[in-house]
Design an enzyme around this catalytic site. Structure first.
Site, short mmCIF file in Angstrom:
data_model
loop_
_atom_site.label_atom_id
_atom_site.label_comp_id
_atom_site.label_asym_id
_atom_site.label_seq_id
_atom_site.Cartn_x
_atom_site.Cartn_y
_atom_site.Cartn_z
N CYS A 222 3.68 2.39 -0.75
CA CYS A 222 3.22 1.45 0.28
C CYS A 222 1.83 0.91 -0.04
CB CYS A 222 3.22 2.12 1.66
SG CYS A 222 2.17 3.59 1.77
N GLU B 299 3.54 4.50 9.98
CA GLU B 299 2.86 4.19 8.72
C GLU B 299 3.84 3.39 7.90
OE1 GLU B 299 1.85 3.67 5.31
OE2 GLU B 299 2.34 5.77 4.89
#
Length: 493
Positions: free
Chosen positions: A294, A260
Site C-alpha cells: 500500500c 488502512e
C-alpha cells in the site's frame, strides 16, 4: 522479562494445522475447503478450511465469553503470553520465512524483514498490559474523578495478502495484550501465514482457548463480522473499494472502524538531490514485493533539469533486478499474487503507453512474473498516474517548480505515504509540510513501518485511524469516566 522455551525444532506447522482445519481455540476440520496456491509454480501448498457466516456467529459468542475472563486476567499473565509468542516466532523464524516465500511469492529479503517487524510487534505488545492506562482528572472537593481505558471487547480483524503475517499480527497482538478477544479473517490466498501461523503461535504460547479464532473466508465472512452484535470493532487492511464497503456496513451497526487502505504515494526528487541515491530509493520503494504494498512508491516526480539522468539511472537499476521463483533462486522480483493482479498491471501499463508515455525498462511479463518497469512522460489523466497499480512499475513525471510538484503530488484522493529528496533538508521539509499524507519521509522512500510509529493515512487511504505505537491504546481500548464521592450529593429536588 525471562521467557523459557523448549528448543524443539520439530515442524511448527503440521498437516493437522493446515489440511481442512479452522482454529477456534482448537483445530477443527471443515468440509468447505480452498486450495492455497504457490504463485511461482501454481502448485497447491495446502487445502485450508473456509468459514461461513454461521461459524462467525458461533465463534463470536464463544470469543465474547472468553474475553471477559481474559480482561480480568492479571496483566503480567497477559504480557507473558505475548512474550512467549514473540520468542516462539524467533525460534521458528526459518520455517515462517519458508511459508512466506512459498505462499506469497515474495523474496527471501522481504520475508526476513516481515518476520523481524512481526517479532518486534509482539515484543512491544507484551509491554502494553502493564503500561499506565488512565488519568486522574481535576475534580471538586469531596470527589475523585478519573478516566480509565477498558478493552473494547471482541475485535474483528480482516487482513490482506501482501504482508500477511505482519499486517494481521500488528492488530492481533495489541488487541489481545489490552484484554480483547479476536476473530481474525485472513485473506484465503495467504491464510497459512496470515492465519494458521498466528493461531499456532498463540496456541503454543498458552493463550486461553476460545479467545482467538482464525476464520479464512470470502466477503460473506467479512460481512458477518461487520454485522455480528458481539463484535465491537473492525480493523480492516486492504483495498479502498473493499474498505468503503466495510466502513459502511460496520458503521450501520455502530461499530468502531479502523481502515488502512490503498495509496498512490508520491516521491519528489528536487533539483539538488543526489540522483543515484534517489534512484536507488525509488527502485526499492517501487519494486519491493513486486510493488504489492500500500505504501509503494507510486508516483515519482522529478525536476525537469535532472529528469533525463534520473530516468537513465532508474532504468538501469530496473534492468539489473532479477526476476524468478524466490524459492529456488536468489531473486528480488518474484511473482504477482495471481492472474487477476498480473492482468491488472499489464492493462495499466499498456493503456498508459497507448496514451503517450514512454517505456524506459521492462514492460513485459510471462504468467505471474512481470519485469520491473519504468514509464516516463506520464501525465495526469493517464492510468499509471491516476490509479494504484500494485505491481512493479515506477511512474515518472517531470515538473518545473516546487509548487507544481506539490500540486502533482496531491492530485489524488489517497493520502498514505510521501517522500521528498533534497540535499537541503530544510527545503525538503518545507515541501513535505504541504503534502497530504499520513506518513512523510525526507530523503527516504515511501515504504516504511518501524512498529513504534502510528501508521495511518488520510482521505481514501483510511478514515483517520492509525495503528501501531502510541495509537494502539486509542484503537483497542475505550475511555470510561469514573467518579467517587465520600458522600452522595444533596441535589435541590
Amino acid at each position: 522479562m525471562s521467557v523459557e522455551l523448549e528448543t524443539n525444532k520439530a515442524p511448527f506447522l503440521e498437516s493437522g494445522h493446515l489440511e481442512g482445519c479452522l482454529f477456534t481455540g482448537e483445530w477443527e476440520t471443515r468440509a468447505l475447503t480452498a486450495a492455497v496456491v504457490e504463485p511461482a509454480t501454481g502448485s497447491t501448498l495446502a487445502k485450508i478450511a473456509l468459514a461461513d457466516p454461521d461459524q462467525v456467529t458461533q465463534s463470536a459468542k464463544r470469543a465474547s465469553s472468553a474475553q471477559k475472563l481474559w480482561a480480568a486476567t492479571d496483566p503480567a499473565e497477559r504480557a507473558l503470553v505475548l512474550a512467549k509468542a514473540a520468542a516462539l516466532l524467533e525460534s521458528h523464524a526459518a520455517e515462517a520465512v519458508h511459508w512466506l516465500v512459498r505462499e506469497g511469492g515474495g523474496a527471501q529479503l522481504k520475508a526476513n524483514f516481515e518476520i523481524a517487524v512481526t517479532v518486534k510487534a509482539l515484543w512491544l505488545a507484551a509491554t502494553l498490559p502493564e503500561q499506565a492506562q488512565g488519568l486522574v482528572l481535576p475534580s471538586v472537593t469531596g470527589q475523585r474523578s478519573s478516566a480509565r481505558r477498558k478493552p473494547r471487547g471482541l475485535i474483528g480483524i480482516i487482513s490482506p495478502f501482501n504482508f500477511p503475517l505482519y499486517l494481521a499480527m500488528r492488530a492481533v497482538a495489541p488487541a489481545l495484550a489490552l484484554g480483547n478477544g479476536v476473530i481474525l479473517k485472513p485473506d484465503p490466498r495467504t491464510a497459512i501465514c496470515g492465519g494458521h501461523v498466528i493461531a499456532r503461535l498463540f496456541e503454543l504460547a498458552g493463550l486461553p482457548k476460545g479467545l482467538l479464532h482464525v476464520l479464512p473466508g470470502g466477503g460473506e465472512v467479512g460481512e458477518a463480522l461487520c454485522c455480528d452484535p458481539h463484535i465491537a470493532m473492525i480493523q480492516f487492511t486492504g483495498s479502498t473499494g473493499a474498505g468503503r464497503a466495510v466502513g459502511q456496513l460496520a458503521g450501520r451497526h455502530l461499530k468502531k472502524v479502523s481502515l488502512e487502505l490503498g495509496g498512490k504515494n508520491p516521491l519528489i526528487v528536487l533539483d539538488d538531490a543526489d540522483i543515484d541515491a534517489a534512484a536507488t530509493n525509488v527502485a526499492w520503494g517501487a519494486y519491493l514485493h513486486q510493488g504489492q504494498i500500500c505504501m509503494a512508491t507510486g508516483r515519482v516526480l522529478v525536476h525537469e533539469s535532472i529528469a533525463g539522468r534520473f530516468i537513465d539511472a532508474l532504468a538501469a537499476k530496473a534492468r539489473a533486478i532479477k526476476t524468478g521463483n524466490p524459492v529456488s533462486e536468489e531473486v528480488f522480483n518474484g511473482p504477482l499474487i495471481n492472474q487477476r493482479q498480473a492482468d491488472h498491471v499489464r492493462s495499466i501499463v499498456d493503456d498508459t503507453l497507448a496514451q503517450g508515455a514512454v517505456l524506459e525498462a521492462g514492460g513485459k511479463g510471462e504468467g505471474l512474473f512481470y519485469q520491473p518497469t519504468v514509464l516516463s512522460g506520464v501525465r495526469p489523466g493517464m492510468r499509471a498516474f491516476d490509479e494504484e497499480i500494485f505491481g512493479p512499475v515506477a511512474v515518472v513525471t517531470s515538473f518545473r517548480t516546487e509548487e507544481e510538484a506539490i500540486t502533482l503530488a496531491n492530485m489524488t484522493d489517497y493520502g498514505l505515504s510521501a517522500a521528498v529528496f533534497s540535499r537541503d533538508v530544510g527545503r525538503a521539509m518545507r515541501v513535505g509540510d504541504q503534502l497530504h499524507a499520513g506518513l512523510l519521509h525526507i530523503n527516504d522512500q515511501t515504504v516504511g513501518d518501524d512498529v513504534v510509529n502510528p501508521f495511518g493515512g488520510f482521505g481514501a487511504s483510511g478514515n483517520g485511524a492509525a495503528i501501531g505505537g502510541p495509537a494502539n491504546l486509542d484503537e483497542f481500548t475505550e475511555w470510561q469516566w469514573v467518579t467517587l464521592r465520600d458522600t452522595p450529593p444533596a441535589y435541590p429536588i
